[in-house]
Scaffold this active site. Structure first.
Site, PDB file in Angstrom:
ATOM      1  N   GLU A  68       0.847  -1.184   0.000  1.00 24.04           N
ATOM      2  CA  GLU A  68       0.000   0.000   0.000  1.00 24.04           C
ATOM      3  C   GLU A  68       0.886   1.239   0.000  1.00 24.04           C
ATOM      4  OE1 GLU A  68      -2.813   0.349   3.204  1.00 24.04           O
ATOM      5  OE2 GLU A  68      -3.794   2.058   2.280  1.00 24.04           O
ATOM      6  N   GLY A 107       3.481   2.696  10.804  1.00 24.94           N
ATOM      7  CA  GLY A 107       3.211   1.913  12.006  1.00 24.94           C
ATOM      8  C   GLY A 107       3.033   0.436  11.715  1.00 24.94           C
ATOM      9  N   ALA A 108       2.152   0.126  10.793  1.00 27.67           N
ATOM     10  CA  ALA A 108       1.843  -1.271  10.498  1.00 27.67           C
ATOM     11  C   ALA A 108       0.994  -1.334   9.243  1.00 27.67           C
ATOM     12  CB  ALA A 108       1.082  -1.903  11.662  1.00 27.67           C
ATOM     13  N   GLU A 131      -2.108  -3.758   7.114  1.00 27.96           N
ATOM     14  CA  GLU A 131      -3.181  -4.732   7.319  1.00 27.96           C
ATOM     15  C   GLU A 131      -3.287  -5.810   6.248  1.00 27.96           C
ATOM     16  OE1 GLU A 131      -3.668  -1.419   6.480  1.00 27.96           O
ATOM     17  OE2 GLU A 131      -5.372  -1.193   5.120  1.00 27.96           O
ATOM     18  N   ASN A 132      -2.199  -6.196   5.563  1.00 24.98           N
ATOM     19  CA  ASN A 132      -2.242  -7.258   4.550  1.00 24.98           C
ATOM     20  C   ASN A 132      -3.122  -8.415   5.021  1.00 24.98           C
ATOM     21  OD1 ASN A 132       0.088  -5.831   3.372  1.00 24.98           O
ATOM     22  ND2 ASN A 132       1.132  -6.702   5.132  1.00 24.98           N
ATOM     23  N   GLU A 173      -5.111  -2.649  12.892  1.00 21.91           N
ATOM     24  CA  GLU A 173      -4.841  -3.504  11.723  1.00 21.91           C
ATOM     25  C   GLU A 173      -5.804  -4.680  11.702  1.00 21.91           C
ATOM     26  OE1 GLU A 173      -3.035  -1.962   9.750  1.00 21.91           O
ATOM     27  OE2 GLU A 173      -2.111  -0.616  11.206  1.00 21.91           O
ATOM     28  N   GLU A 193      -9.764   4.211   6.432  1.00 22.47           N
ATOM     29  CA  GLU A 193      -8.897   4.701   7.510  1.00 22.47           C
ATOM     30  C   GLU A 193      -9.671   5.457   8.592  1.00 22.47           C
ATOM     31  OE1 GLU A 193      -6.277   3.416   7.985  1.00 22.47           O
ATOM     32  OE2 GLU A 193      -5.566   2.701   6.035  1.00 22.47           O
TER      33      GLU A 193
HETATM   34  N1  B3K Z   1      -2.947   1.161   5.657  1.00 21.66           N
HETATM   35  C1  B3K Z   1      -1.637   1.346   6.201  1.00 21.66           C
HETATM   36  C2  B3K Z   1      -0.977   2.596   5.748  1.00 21.66           C
HETATM   37  C3  B3K Z   1      -0.272   2.484   4.454  1.00 21.66           C
HETATM   38  C4  B3K Z   1       0.543   3.732   4.201  1.00 21.66           C
HETATM   39  C5  B3K Z   1       1.098   3.776   2.821  1.00 21.66           C
HETATM   40  N2  B3K Z   1       1.987   4.897   2.620  1.00 21.66           N
HETATM   41  C6  B3K Z   1      -1.629   1.308   7.692  1.00 21.66           C
HETATM   42  C7  B3K Z   1      -2.917   1.600   8.348  1.00 21.66           C
HETATM   43  O1  B3K Z   1      -3.482   2.659   8.267  1.00 21.66           O
HETATM   44  O2  B3K Z   1      -3.434   0.701   8.984  1.00 21.66           O
HETATM   45 ZN    ZN Z   2      -5.355   1.963   8.791  1.00 18.26          ZN
END
Ligand code: B3K
Ligand code: ZN
Length: 896
Positions: A125, A265-266, A268-269, A302, A324
Site C-alpha cells: 500500500e 506503524g503497520a 493490514e495485509n 490492523e 482509515e
Molecule cells: N494502511 C496502512 C498505511 C499504508 C501507508 C502507505 N503509505 C496502515 C494503516 O493505516 O493501517
Molecule cells: Zn489503517
C-alpha cells in the site's frame, strides 16, 4: 498509464473503471537478495462495465522484464517502459504469464519487496505491488491469489504469505518452498510475503461461531520475550469486534510479523499483518505504558481493517478515509473500551481527551496550511502524501458523528447494512454514508459536506437568559476563520454539526433540559443539530441563569468560540459533569494565560503568573475524586507547538519562555502538593500495564517533571536518581532520566550524564530503547553555551545512528525538528539548515520518509518575519534539489 507519463496531478473527477479485470493471480517467487525472479500468471478479461481498450496497460516500476506469454504461447507485442508494460491487441479473455526480476537488497524505499536484517518483507500500500510485478495496481481490481515462495532453507527457514498454507516441501540445492492460498478476493495493495529467520508465539482460539483459529506473532529470535502483549491485544481485538459489531475472523490463521525497517506503524495485509517492531515488541523493561497502549491500539487497528478495508475496500485512493477514518474510529472505541469498559464514561473520557489533543494539535494545523484537503481529497500528486491527519483523524471524527447522531445502536444498524450491501466490493465514502442514512431512515445529503470541505469549521456561540420567562436561548453560528483557505472557497455550504450541550446551574449541577415545543424535560446533555449558518435553540423552564457546557465530549471536529470569563472556566473545571469539558475548561484557562505571557515575552516585558491558574490547577491536583489519569491530563499544559499556532505570528521562543515560566510557577507554588502526589502514586510491586497502574505512574512522573523545573531542583534530583536505579519498568526509568536531564542545568548535571550513559550501556542491544535514548537528547532543552543542534549533529555521527532505518531517523531527526520547537526554530537558522540537509539526504534513500520530514516547514508563512524568511530559503533549497515526487509535492505546495 503510458511511457510518456510524468508526475501529474491525479483527480477524483477523472475516475474511470478499469478496462480489464484480473480474476485470479498466481505468483511464484524465487527469492534471492539481489535478484528475485517473479513469475506472475494472471487470468484477465475485458471489464464489461468499462470503455473497451485494445491494449492492456499494466503498471510496473524498477522491474527487469524477462518474458511474456499469452495462453501458453510466447507473446511479442509487449513493450516494457519506465512506468510499466503495454501489451498490445489482447483478446477478450486470456491467461497472461509474465516473468520479471527485482533487487530487494538495493531497495531502500521500503516500498515493494525489500530486505531488512537479512529477511524479506513487502509493503504494497498504496502503490508498492507494481515494484514487485506488473499489474493493474489499483484497489478496484480484486483477485484471488495463490503464492509459491522458493528460497534457501538456511537463510529463509520461514516462508509466509496471505491466507492458508496449502503445501510445503524441500527442493534440490538446499532450497525449499511453501504454497499459500488466499480464498478472499483482494486488491494488490493487500498482498504480502515474509521470508527469513523468524520465530512465533502461537495461540489457538475459538471464535464466536465455534471455529478454531491459529494466531501467530512472528519476530526475530531475540524478541520472543516481547510478544505476549501483542498477542493479548490481538485476542482482545478479536473478542471486541465480535461483541461490538458481530464481526468474526474469517481466515483459519492470522499472523502478525514484526520488522525493524518500516515506513509507518503497520500494515493490514490480508491474514499477514506486517508491523513496525515499535508496535509489537514490549516487555516491562523495554516499553513504557504509552508503548503498551499504542501496541494495543495499532494491533486493534490492523485487525479491524480485516472487515473495514479488506472485506470492503476502497474503489480508488480518494476514498482512503472510507477505510482509515472508519478503522481509526473503531480502534479509538476499542481502546476506550479496554481502558474503562464500554460503559464507564469517566474512564473512556481520558482516551477521548488524548485523541482530541492529537486532532487539534496536528489535524487543525494541517487544515490551516498548504496541505489542507478534504477528508475525501479532490487531487493528489503522490498518494503516499495523503495518509494524513485529515484522512485518518478528522475522518474518524466524521464517522463518530454518525454515532453521535444515531446512538450506538443506530450506528451498528448502519454498519450491518454496509456489510450486507458491500461485502467483497470496492466502494466509496458515499456508499458508507448511504448505508448509515438508509439504516436510520435519515436523509444525509447535507452530511456529504464533511467529506468535501477542507478547513476547520468554527462555531460561535452566544446565549441569552431571560430570568422572568425562565428561558435560555443559545445561538450557534458556523463558518471558517477569516482569511483561511477554507473561507476563501465560496462553494462551501453549512454543515450538519451535532452540537452536544448541557446547562449548569449555580450549584454546579446539570439542569434538566427541555427545548421549546417539547412536552417535558429529558436528560442533561442534548445533541443539537446545527444545519443552518445560524440557528437559535431555546431552552424553557430554566430555573437559574445557567453556564453552558458546549460541545460536550467534543461532538464535532470544530473550534468553539464563546466568551467565558476566567471564573467561569475555573467553575467548569471544578464542576462540569462532562469530563471532556472539565479538561477543556482547564486547557482554555491555561492557553489564555500562556498566550498573554507569550505576547509579553515577545516584547521582552516582565512576566507574572496569574493566581487563578495556580488555584485552579491546585484544586485539580488535590481532588482525590478525580482519577490520576484525568488529573495528569488536566495538569499538562498545552504543547508549545499548539500554542505557537494560536498566535497571530508564531513565535516559538516566546512561547517557550512563557510556558517554562508557567511550569516553574506551578512547580514552585504547588511544590508540597507535587511531593505529596509523587508519594501517593507510587506503584510498588511487579509492573502491571493496566490503565489504573499506568494512571498512577503518569501522575507521579508528571509531578517529578514539574519538580525538576524548580530553580533548586534538589528534591527532583534525589527522587529521580533513586527512581532511575530502582525502576523495574521503562516508564519509570525513562521518566526519571528525563527529569534528570531537565534538572541538568541546576543540580542534576552529573547525575543526568551518568544516567544517560548507563541507559545506553544497559539497553545497547534493544534498538527500540536506543531510539528513546536518541529522542530524549534530541528533545532536550538547549542552553546558550550548548544549543541542542550541537548535540544532534554529534549524535548523527554516533555509531548507532543509521539514516536508512526510519525509526532511528525519526528518533533523532524528526524528534528534533518536530518535537523541540524552541531549539529547532533557533534565530540563527541552524535548525532549518539541518532540516534541508536531512530532507535531501532522505530524498535519495526513502522518499516517503523524506516527504514526512519535508512537511515540518509547511506552516512557514505563519511565523515571525525573520523566521519566515529563513524558512522560505530552506524550502527553496530543497525545492531546487529534491528529486522525488513525494518531496517535490510537499515543498512546491508550501511555496506556492
Ligand atoms: N494502511 C496502512 C498505511 C499504508 C501507508 C502507505 N503509505 C496502515 C494503516 O493505516 O493501517
Ligand atoms: Zn489503517
Amino acid at each position: 498509464m503510458s511511457d510518456t507519463a510524468t508526475p501529474t496531478v491525479i483527480r477524483r473527477e477523472d475516475y474511470a473503471p478499469p478496462a480489464f479485470l484480473i480474476d485470479a493471480v498466481d505468483l511464484e517467487f524465487d527469492l534471492a537478495p539481489e535478484h528475485t525472479v517473479v513469475k506472475s500468471t494472471l487470468r484477465v478479461r475485458r471489464n464489461p462495465a468499462a470503455k473497451p481498450a485494445p491494449h492492456l496497460e499494466l503498471m510496473g516500476e524498477q522491474l527487469e522484464f524477462i518474458g511474456a506469454q499469452i495462453d501458453g504461447n510466447s507473446y511479442e507485442n509487449v513493450r516494457a517502459h519506465e512506468h510499466g508494460l503495454t501489451i498490445e491487441n489482447v483478446p477478450d479473455a486470456f491467461t497472461l504469464a509474465l516473468t520479471g526480476a527485482c533487487n530487494p537488497e538495493a531497495n531502500t524505499t521500503l516500498s515493494g519487496l525489500y530486505v531488512s536484517s537479512g529477511n524479506f518483507f513487502t509493503q504494497c500500500e498504496a502503490e508498492g505491488f507494481r515494484r514487485i510485478t506488473w499489474f493493474l495496481d489499483r484497489p478496484d481490481v480484486m483477485s484471488t491469489y495463490t503464492v509459491t515462495l522458493r528460497a534457501d532453507k538456511t537463510a529463509c527457514p520461514v516462508l509466509l504469505s496471505n491466507g492458508n498454507l496449502i503445501e510445503a516441501g524441500d527442493l534440490p540445492d538446499g532450497r525449499h518452498y511453501a504454497k499459500w492460498e488466499d480464498p478472499f478476493r483482494k486488491p494488490s495493495y493487500l498482498f504480502a510475503l515474509v521470508a527469513g529467520k523468524l520465530v512465533a508465539l502461537e495461540e489457538r482460539i475459538t471464535t464466536s461461531s465455534g471455529k478454531e483459529k491459529l494466531l501467530q506473532v512472528w519476530v526475530e529470535p531475540n524478541d520472543l520475550d516481547k510478544t505476549r502483549h501483542a498477542m493479548d491485544s490481538l485476542i482482545h481485538s478479536i473478542r471486541w469486534d465480535e461483541r461490538r459489531f458481530g464481526l468474526e475472523l474469517d481466515l483459519d490463521r492470522f499472523m502478525i510479523v514484526a520488522v525493524s525497517d518500516f515506513n509507518m506503524g503497520a500494515m493490514e495485509n490480508k491474514g499477514l499483518n506486517i508491523f513496525n517492531t515499535k508496535y509489537v515488541l514490549a516487555n516491562p523493561e523495554t516499553a513504557t505504558d504509552v508503548d503498551f497502549a499504542n501496541i494495543e491500539a495499532v494491533v486493534g487497528h490492523e485487525y479491524f481493517h480485516n472487515w473495514t478495508g479488506n472485506r470492503v475496500t476502497c474503489r480508488d485512493w480518494f476514498q482512503l478515509s472510507l477505510k482509515e477514518g472508519l478503522t481509526v474510529f473503531r480502534d479509538q472505541e476499542f481502546s476506550a473500551a479496554m481502558s474503562g469498559g464500554d460503559e464507564n464514561e469517566a474512564a473512556r473520557a481520558t482516551k477521548r481527551i488524548e485523541d482530541v489533543r492529537v486532532l487539534r494539535q496536528m489535524q487543525f494545523a494541517e487544515d490551516a496550511g498548504p496541505m489542507a484537503h478534504p477528508v475525501r481529497p479532490e487531487s493528489y500528486v503522490e498518494i503516499n502524501n495523503f495518509y494524513t491527519m485529515t484522512v485518518y483523524e478528522k475522518g474518524a471524527e466524521v464517522v463518530r458523528m454518525y454515532q453521535t447522531l444515531f446512538g450506538r445502536d443506530g450506528f451498528r444498524k448502519g454498519m450491518d447494512l454496509y456489510f450486507q450491501r458491500h461485502d467483497g466490493q470496492a466502494v466509496t465514502c458515499d456508499d458508507f454514508r448511504r448505508a448509515m442514512a438508509d439504516a436510520n431512515g435519515r436523509d444525509l445529503a447535507q452530511f456529504e459536506r464533511w467529506y468535501s470541505q477542507a478547513g476547520t469549521p468554527r462555531v460561535t456561540v452566544t446565549t441569552h437568559y431571560d430570568a422572568a420567562a425562565k428561558r435560555c436561548s443559545v445561538t450557534l453560528s458556523q463558518g471558517y476563520a477569516n482569511g483561511s483557505p477554507a473561507a476563501r472557497d465560496t462553494q462551501k455550504g453549512a454543515l450538519l454539526i451535532p452540537f452536544a450541550i448541557g446547562l449548569i446551574g449555580p450549584d454546579g449541577a446539570d439542569l434538566p433540559l427541555r427545548l421549546e415545543g417539547e412536552s417535558s424535560s429529558s436528560g442533561t446533555t442534548r445533541v443539537l443539530e446545527l444545519t443552518e449558518t445560524q440557528q437559535t435553540f431555546t431552552f424553557v423552564d430554566v430555573a437559574h441563569k445557567p453556564l453552558p457546557s458546549l460541545l460536550r465530549n467534543f461532538s464535532a471536529p470544530v473550534i468553539v468560540e464563546y466568551d467565558y470569563s476566567n471564573d467561569e472556566l475555573a467553575f467548569l473545571l471544578a464542576h462540569d459533569s462532562d469530563p471532556f469539558n472539565r479538561w477543556e475548561a482547564g486547557q482554555r484557562l491555561a492557553t489564555r494565560e500562556l498566550l498573554a505571557l507569550a505576547a509579553r515575552a515577545a516584547t521582552r516585558q516582565p512576566l507574572a503568573i496569574n493566581d487563578a491558574l495556580i488555584n485552579a490547577f491546585g484544586r485539580v491536583l488535590n481532588d482525590a475524586s478525580l482519577s490520576p489519569s484525568f488529573r495528569e491530563l488536566a495538569l499538562m499544559l498545552p504543547s508549545e507547538t499548539y500554542l505557537a499556532e494560536q498566535m497571530a505570528e508564531s513565535n516559538p521562543a516566546a512561547v517557550h519562555t512563557a510556558r517554562q515560566f508557567v511550569r516553574k510557577g506551578l512547580a514552585a507554588a504547588l511544590k508540597s502538593e507535587w511531593l505529596v502526589a509523587y508519594d501517593a502514586n507510587l506503584t510498588p510491586g511487579a509492573y502491571e500495564p493496566t490503565p489504573e497502574a499506568a494512571g498512577h505512574r503518569g501522575l507521579k512522573n508528571l509531578a517529578l517533571s514539574y519538580l525538576s523545573e524548580l530553580d533548586a531542583p534538589a528534591d527532583a534530583v534525589r527522587l529521580a536518581t533513586a527512581q532511575y536505579s530502582a525502576a523495574n519498568n521503562m516508564t519509570d526509568r525513562a521518566a526519571a532520566l528525563s527529569a534528570l536531564m531537565n534538572a541538568a542545568s541546576g543540580a542534576g548535571g552529573d547525575q543526568a550524564k551518568q544516567a544517560l550513559e548507563d541507559f545506553y550501556v544497559r539497553f545497547e542491544k534493544e534498538p527500540l530503547v536506543i531510539d528513546k535514548w536518541f529522542s530524549l537528547q534530541a528533545t532536550q532543552r538547549g542552553t546558550a553555551q550548548r544549543p541542542t543542534i550541537e548535540t544532534v549533529r554529534a549524535l548523527m555521527r554516533h555509531p548507532a545512528f543509521n539514516l536508512k532505518n526510519p525509526n532511528r531517523a525519526r528518533s533523532l531527526i524528526f524528534s528534533f525538528c518536530a518535537a523541540n520547537p524552541a531549539q529547532f526554530h533557533a534565530a540563527d537558522g541552524s535548525g532549518y539548515a539541518f532540516w534541508a540537509e536531512q530532507v535531501l539526504a532522505l530524498d535519495a534513500i526513502n522518499p516517503q520518509v523524506a516527504a514526512r520530514l519535508a512537511r515540518n516547514l509547511e506552516l512557514w508563512r505563519r511565523f515571525t518575519p525573520a523566521l519566515r524568511d529563513a524558512m522560505r530559503a530552506a524550502l527553496e533549497q530543497v525545492a531546487a534539489q529534491a528529486k522525488s515526487r513525494d518531496v517535490r509535492e510537499i515543498v512546491e505546495k508550501a511555496l506556492a
